[in-house]
Scaffold this active site. Structure first.
Site, PDB file in Angstrom:
ATOM      1  N   CYS A  29      48.125  -9.963   3.725  1.00 23.06           N
ATOM      2  CA  CYS A  29      48.802 -11.145   3.174  1.00 23.06           C
ATOM      3  C   CYS A  29      49.951 -10.684   2.300  1.00 23.06           C
ATOM      4  O   CYS A  29      49.866  -9.634   1.646  1.00 23.06           O
ATOM      5  CB  CYS A  29      47.829 -11.996   2.355  1.00 23.06           C
ATOM      6  SG  CYS A  29      48.532 -13.602   1.857  1.00 23.06           S
ATOM      7  N   TYR A  35      42.912 -16.484  -6.789  1.00 21.68           N
ATOM      8  CA  TYR A  35      41.626 -17.085  -6.458  1.00 21.68           C
ATOM      9  C   TYR A  35      41.223 -16.854  -5.002  1.00 21.68           C
ATOM     10  O   TYR A  35      40.244 -17.427  -4.531  1.00 21.68           O
ATOM     11  CB  TYR A  35      41.634 -18.593  -6.750  1.00 21.68           C
ATOM     12  CG  TYR A  35      42.797 -19.366  -6.160  1.00 21.68           C
ATOM     13  CD1 TYR A  35      43.057 -19.375  -4.801  1.00 21.68           C
ATOM     14  CD2 TYR A  35      43.645 -20.096  -6.995  1.00 21.68           C
ATOM     15  CE1 TYR A  35      44.118 -20.080  -4.265  1.00 21.68           C
ATOM     16  CE2 TYR A  35      44.714 -20.821  -6.477  1.00 21.68           C
ATOM     17  CZ  TYR A  35      44.936 -20.804  -5.106  1.00 21.68           C
ATOM     18  OH  TYR A  35      45.990 -21.510  -4.575  1.00 21.68           O
ATOM     19  N   CYS A  36      41.949 -16.032  -4.257  1.00 25.72           N
ATOM     20  CA  CYS A  36      41.660 -15.840  -2.842  1.00 25.72           C
ATOM     21  C   CYS A  36      40.286 -15.200  -2.653  1.00 25.72           C
ATOM     22  O   CYS A  36      39.962 -14.200  -3.298  1.00 25.72           O
ATOM     23  CB  CYS A  36      42.722 -14.963  -2.185  1.00 25.72           C
ATOM     24  SG  CYS A  36      42.499 -14.774  -0.397  1.00 25.72           S
ATOM     25  N   GLY A  79      43.953 -13.784   5.330  1.00 25.56           N
ATOM     26  CA  GLY A  79      45.314 -13.349   5.188  1.00 25.56           C
ATOM     27  C   GLY A  79      46.370 -14.386   5.528  1.00 25.56           C
ATOM     28  O   GLY A  79      46.144 -15.571   5.477  1.00 25.56           O
ATOM     29  N   ARG A 147      49.884 -18.744  -7.211  1.00 20.12           N
ATOM     30  CA  ARG A 147      50.327 -18.351  -5.870  1.00 20.12           C
ATOM     31  C   ARG A 147      51.601 -17.513  -6.001  1.00 20.12           C
ATOM     32  O   ARG A 147      52.723 -18.035  -5.957  1.00 20.12           O
ATOM     33  CB  ARG A 147      50.534 -19.583  -4.990  1.00 20.12           C
ATOM     34  CG  ARG A 147      49.279 -20.466  -4.902  1.00 20.12           C
ATOM     35  CD  ARG A 147      49.387 -21.490  -3.811  1.00 20.12           C
ATOM     36  NE  ARG A 147      49.522 -20.879  -2.501  1.00 20.12           N
ATOM     37  CZ  ARG A 147      48.517 -20.374  -1.786  1.00 20.12           C
ATOM     38  NH1 ARG A 147      47.268 -20.418  -2.256  1.00 20.12           N
ATOM     39  NH2 ARG A 147      48.733 -19.825  -0.609  1.00 20.12           N
ATOM     40  N   CYS A 267      32.748 -30.164   7.830  1.00 19.17           N
ATOM     41  CA  CYS A 267      31.375 -29.683   7.982  1.00 19.17           C
ATOM     42  C   CYS A 267      30.520 -29.943   6.747  1.00 19.17           C
ATOM     43  O   CYS A 267      29.327 -30.220   6.864  1.00 19.17           O
ATOM     44  CB  CYS A 267      31.378 -28.195   8.330  1.00 19.17           C
ATOM     45  SG  CYS A 267      32.298 -27.153   7.160  1.00 19.17           S
ATOM     46  N   ASP A 289      33.381 -18.648   7.684  1.00 14.46           N
ATOM     47  CA  ASP A 289      34.186 -17.738   6.877  1.00 14.46           C
ATOM     48  C   ASP A 289      33.699 -17.668   5.431  1.00 14.46           C
ATOM     49  O   ASP A 289      34.281 -16.944   4.617  1.00 14.46           O
ATOM     50  CB  ASP A 289      35.672 -18.088   6.943  1.00 14.46           C
ATOM     51  CG  ASP A 289      36.034 -19.426   6.353  1.00 14.46           C
ATOM     52  OD1 ASP A 289      35.125 -20.277   6.233  1.00 14.46           O
ATOM     53  OD2 ASP A 289      37.215 -19.640   6.035  1.00 14.46           O
ATOM     54  N   CYS A 329      17.870 -33.558  -2.749  1.00 15.80           N
ATOM     55  CA  CYS A 329      18.712 -34.135  -1.695  1.00 15.80           C
ATOM     56  C   CYS A 329      17.906 -35.068  -0.797  1.00 15.80           C
ATOM     57  O   CYS A 329      18.397 -36.128  -0.383  1.00 15.80           O
ATOM     58  CB  CYS A 329      19.347 -33.035  -0.853  1.00 15.80           C
ATOM     59  SG  CYS A 329      20.566 -32.032  -1.734  1.00 15.80           S
ATOM     60  N   CYS A 338      26.778 -36.904   2.536  1.00 18.90           N
ATOM     61  CA  CYS A 338      27.108 -35.480   2.360  1.00 18.90           C
ATOM     62  C   CYS A 338      26.085 -34.540   2.977  1.00 18.90           C
ATOM     63  O   CYS A 338      26.386 -33.370   3.195  1.00 18.90           O
ATOM     64  CB  CYS A 338      27.279 -35.147   0.883  1.00 18.90           C
ATOM     65  SG  CYS A 338      25.737 -35.065  -0.047  1.00 18.90           S
TER      66      CYS A 338
END
Length: 425
Positions: A29, A35-36, A79, A147, A267, A289, A329, A338
């Site tokens: 990147c 914060y990545c 990236g 950023r 999701c 991910d 839940c 949710c």
């Protein structure tokens, strides 16, 4: 209402049964966002790009197309995926066209920091109907606080300038904003910024500090559930616009879909985790991910067949993970909105049992209570419009026991049927 798929009661585009997300250049990147959760090169990619090998790309696309069932979805991330170069993506679309069965719908989405966009990229994205996500955290002073380049220089000015290329070529794009301490208390400022810059499609992601390859390491959240809940409620007030929203905000759109009888699209608000494969630049396959540690590896698309990867017990176990709900839940009145949120944000015991809800549970519950009446009204307006559009289309009405036209999966008599009777003269 402005969401891309709100125009008709039933989508004419088939949804892919499996989505594939490529980590196009692995961690490479050209920005060093603090914060990545994935890239560790700190904005200094090496001289050689770690892009996907041709043979690996060919095999993956060929096998994916072979089980496409009418639709495929590719997501290109990093990236920074544009580091792979335009010729790489030209190869991608050529392989997609070569291996696609007749009448296959091909969807490509790409997430970029925007700094490398140019006229050539924009022409390509328009020609092949890519949906482009651009990361912008808000006005300059907010965006440039996190950023930045490897030397600490803010990226706001080049990103905003290069978004103009997408506009010039009529490319579909949306804005992704990471929520952190610098903007979570400024919903009015953010919404005014999107309006001023003519951004019509926006999504928010709460920032977290963790690394995707260490999924068992507890995350440090950049905002609290209380802050996020307050942000959602205040932003909803601005978005609602007296019952006539002018902007698409992904979270609100998802909730409105549920209220209108459909499933959520993201999701974290669906009953189960999405059926997706994340493929690293070297072909290693993972279920998500957020789950890319060695213990989550499902195989390698270079040496294993796609079907063998999908048949791995570890993948089946992952897809069932979300349904392992804590007792809090199971007893919640908001469960259908949710389904426990994201498993990554829950607490788990050593036996693999969920012992606590999503970290942002309190934010979601606060929002669901706050927005319920207005979401109900909006959903009725949306379903009414679907029925009016259906009437104008000239189609015959379904029978009482047939599937409803709105795509909810319910019988017509239990879904839009009563509303249709109310609208009949």
């Amino acid at each position: 209402m402005t969401t891309r798929d709100r125009a008709s009661p039933v989508s004419t585009t088939p949804a892919p049964t499996l989505g594939v997300m490529w980590k196009t250049v692995s961690e490479d990147c050209n920005l060093a966002c603090d914060y990545c959760y994935y890239s560790t090169c700190r904005g200094r990619p090496g001289p050689k790009r770690n892009r996907i090998d041709h043979a690996l790309l060919d095999k993956a696309i060929r096998e994916y197309m072979a089980q496409s069932r009418g639709a495929v979805g590719f997501a290109w991330q990093g990236g920074e995926p544009l580091l792979a170069g335009l010729e790489f993506f030209e190869e991608v679309v050529a392989l997609q066209a070569h291996y696609a069965p007749p009448n296959t719908v091909i969807g490509n989405a790409l997430q970029t920091n925007g700094t490398l966009l140019g006229e050539d990229w924009a022409r390509f994205f328009r020609q092949y109907n890519f949906l482009v996500g651009v990361s912008v955290d808000g006005p300059r002073e907010i965006h440039d606080a996190h950023r930045v380049t490897a030397t600490g220089k803010g990226s706001y000015d080049p990103v905003m300038r290069k978004i103009g290329h997408l506009r010039n070529h009529d490319v579909d794009f949306n804005i992704l904003t990471v929520l952190h301490q610098g903007n979570v208390e400024k919903p009015r400022e953010l919404m005014a910024f999107y309006s001023r810059e003519d951004f019509h499609y926006v999504q928010f992601i709460p920032g977290m500090d963790f690394h995707a390859r260490l999924p068992d390491t507890p995350a440090r959240y950049l905002i609290t559930a209380e802050q996020y809940g307050r942000f959602l409620c205040e932003t909803f007030d601005l978005w609602y616009n007296d019952g006539a929203p002018l902007m698409s905000v992904r979270f609100f759109d998802n909730m409105l879909s549920v209220y209108a009888g459909r499933a959520a699209e993201t999701c974290k608000h669906c009953r189960t985790c999405s059926r997706t494969l994340v493929l690293e630049q070297n072909g290693d396959a993972y279920p998500c991910d957020f789950y890319m540690g060695a213990e989550c590896r499902l195989g390698n698309i270079g040496g294993d067949s796609l079907q063998d990867i999908l048949d791995r017990p570890a993948y089946r176990d992952f897809l069932q993970l979300k349904e392992e709900l804590p007792e809090q839940c199971r007893r919640c009145d908001h469960l259908r909105l949710c389904y426990g949120g994201c498993p990554r944000n829950r607490t788990w015991d050593s036996g693999g049992r969920a012992t606590g809800p999503d970290y942002f549970c309190g934010a979601y519950r606060r929002f669901f209570d706050y927005a319920h009446e207005r979401l109900t009204l909006l959903a009725r307006k949306l379903r009414t419009r679907w029925l009016i559009d259906y009437t104008r289309s000239g189609h015959d009405w379904p029978g009482r026991n047939d599937a409803c036209i709105c795509g909810s999966g319910r019988k017509f008599k239990h879904c839009c049927g009563p509303l249709r009777e109310e609208l009949s003269p």
